[in-house]
Design a protein around this motif. Structure first.
Motif, PDB file in Angstrom:
ATOM      1  N   SER A  83       3.694  30.355 -35.651  1.00 21.28           N
ATOM      2  CA  SER A  83       2.296  30.225 -36.072  1.00 21.28           C
ATOM      3  C   SER A  83       2.010  28.857 -36.690  1.00 21.28           C
ATOM      4  O   SER A  83       0.919  28.315 -36.516  1.00 21.28           O
ATOM      5  CB  SER A  83       1.913  31.341 -37.044  1.00 21.28           C
ATOM      6  N   GLU A  84       2.978  28.292 -37.381  1.00 26.59           N
ATOM      7  CA  GLU A  84       2.767  26.967 -37.974  1.00 26.59           C
ATOM      8  C   GLU A  84       2.565  25.918 -36.882  1.00 26.59           C
ATOM      9  O   GLU A  84       1.688  25.062 -36.982  1.00 26.59           O
ATOM     10  CB  GLU A  84       3.939  26.578 -38.866  1.00 26.59           C
ATOM     11  N   GLY A  87      -0.870  26.384 -35.356  1.00 27.57           N
ATOM     12  CA  GLY A  87      -1.875  25.886 -36.298  1.00 27.57           C
ATOM     13  C   GLY A  87      -1.962  24.366 -36.280  1.00 27.57           C
ATOM     14  O   GLY A  87      -3.052  23.790 -36.298  1.00 27.57           O
ATOM     15  N   TYR A  92      -5.517  22.909 -37.596  1.00 31.71           N
ATOM     16  CA  TYR A  92      -5.883  23.681 -38.778  1.00 31.71           C
ATOM     17  C   TYR A  92      -5.277  23.050 -40.031  1.00 31.71           C
ATOM     18  O   TYR A  92      -4.170  22.495 -39.988  1.00 31.71           O
ATOM     19  CB  TYR A  92      -5.387  25.123 -38.663  1.00 31.71           C
ATOM     20  N   CYS A  96      -4.488  26.521 -44.778  1.00 32.85           N
ATOM     21  CA  CYS A  96      -4.915  27.681 -43.981  1.00 32.85           C
ATOM     22  C   CYS A  96      -3.749  28.222 -43.157  1.00 32.85           C
ATOM     23  O   CYS A  96      -3.609  29.438 -42.996  1.00 32.85           O
ATOM     24  CB  CYS A  96      -6.088  27.309 -43.087  1.00 32.85           C
ATOM     25  N   ILE A  97      -2.899  27.317 -42.663  1.00 29.68           N
ATOM     26  CA  ILE A  97      -1.705  27.756 -41.925  1.00 29.68           C
ATOM     27  C   ILE A  97      -0.800  28.556 -42.852  1.00 29.68           C
ATOM     28  O   ILE A  97      -0.309  29.630 -42.488  1.00 29.68           O
ATOM     29  CB  ILE A  97      -0.954  26.541 -41.332  1.00 29.68           C
ATOM     30  N   PHE A 140      -9.807  31.544 -36.121  1.00 26.55           N
ATOM     31  CA  PHE A 140      -9.346  30.716 -37.237  1.00 26.55           C
ATOM     32  C   PHE A 140      -9.557  31.498 -38.525  1.00 26.55           C
ATOM     33  O   PHE A 140     -10.661  31.960 -38.804  1.00 26.55           O
ATOM     34  CB  PHE A 140     -10.111  29.391 -37.287  1.00 26.55           C
ATOM     35  N   SER A 150     -11.311  22.469 -43.945  1.00 30.33           N
ATOM     36  CA  SER A 150     -11.837  23.263 -42.823  1.00 30.33           C
ATOM     37  C   SER A 150     -13.264  22.846 -42.493  1.00 30.33           C
ATOM     38  O   SER A 150     -13.638  22.741 -41.319  1.00 30.33           O
ATOM     39  CB  SER A 150     -11.794  24.752 -43.145  1.00 30.33           C
TER      40      SER A 150
END
Length: 196
Positions: A83-84, A87, A92, A96-97, A140, A150
């Protein structure tokens, strides 16, 4: 036009990773892109270019979600182990990550409380602004609706009614021009209405 530039930057990273360029923190997704079948790779590039072409016409203040077919072939929906990396590819913010990695996979009660405060402030100042909705890039999950990075990256924005109508037209065109069968992404934007 930061939303368009953001999509173009994602496209550039994907094409550069395909030929072996290294990006810090993107080892696994880079290997996935390098090993992707030729037809599949060309398919995602063509769809992403088409999405960029459509977004360019509308110039929205918030970046739409990436085409679900592109995301699927890149492994974004099945790549929670990375996921990192995903992101980082999507641009992102790190905060948020990290929030997402802590198992924050959807807009939650804390986000909704923040939205209520924003909505209350908007409704109390009706004569001073024309903000109609709070819009986020679909898929997101920000660490906070107040995350400045963001906002500066075009992942969250307050929009007027005119901008909102433009976003709806953009979504419609994206769905018509880039049909897909991913049930979770019928919309490219998350919308929270602010005015009564």
């Amino acid at each position: 036009m930061r939303t368009l530039e953001s999509l173009e930057h994602i496209l550039e990273k994907i094409t550069c990773m395909r030929i072996g360029q290294k990006y810090e923190g993107l080892k696994n997704i880079s290997l996935h892109i390098q090993n992707m079948e030729y037809e599949k790779y060309n398919f995602i590039i063509l769809r992403l270019k088409k999405q960029i072409e459509i977004v360019k016409k509308y110039n929205p203040p918030v970046r739409p979600a990436m085409d679900p077919m592109v995301s699927s072939y890149l492994g974004i929906y099945s790549g929670l182990d990375f996921s990192e990396e995903y992101g980082l590819l999507m641009g992102y913010p790190k905060c948020c990550i990290e929030s997402f990695k802590s198992a924050r996979f959807a807009i939650d009660n804390n986000h909704l409380k923040e939205a209520e405060v924003i909505k209350e402030n908007i409704n109390n100042n009706l004569g001073e602004n024309n903000n109609y909705a709070l819009v986020l890039t679909s898929g997101f999950i920000p660490c906070s609706l107040k995350c400045r990075e963001s906002w500066s990256k075009g992942l969250i924005a307050l929009v007027s009614f005119k901008e909102y109508k433009n976003i709806v037209k953009l979504e419609r065109e994206l769905l018509n021009e880039l049909p897909h069968y991913h049930g979770g992404y019928n919309e490219y934007f998350e919308k929270i209405f602010l005015k009564k």
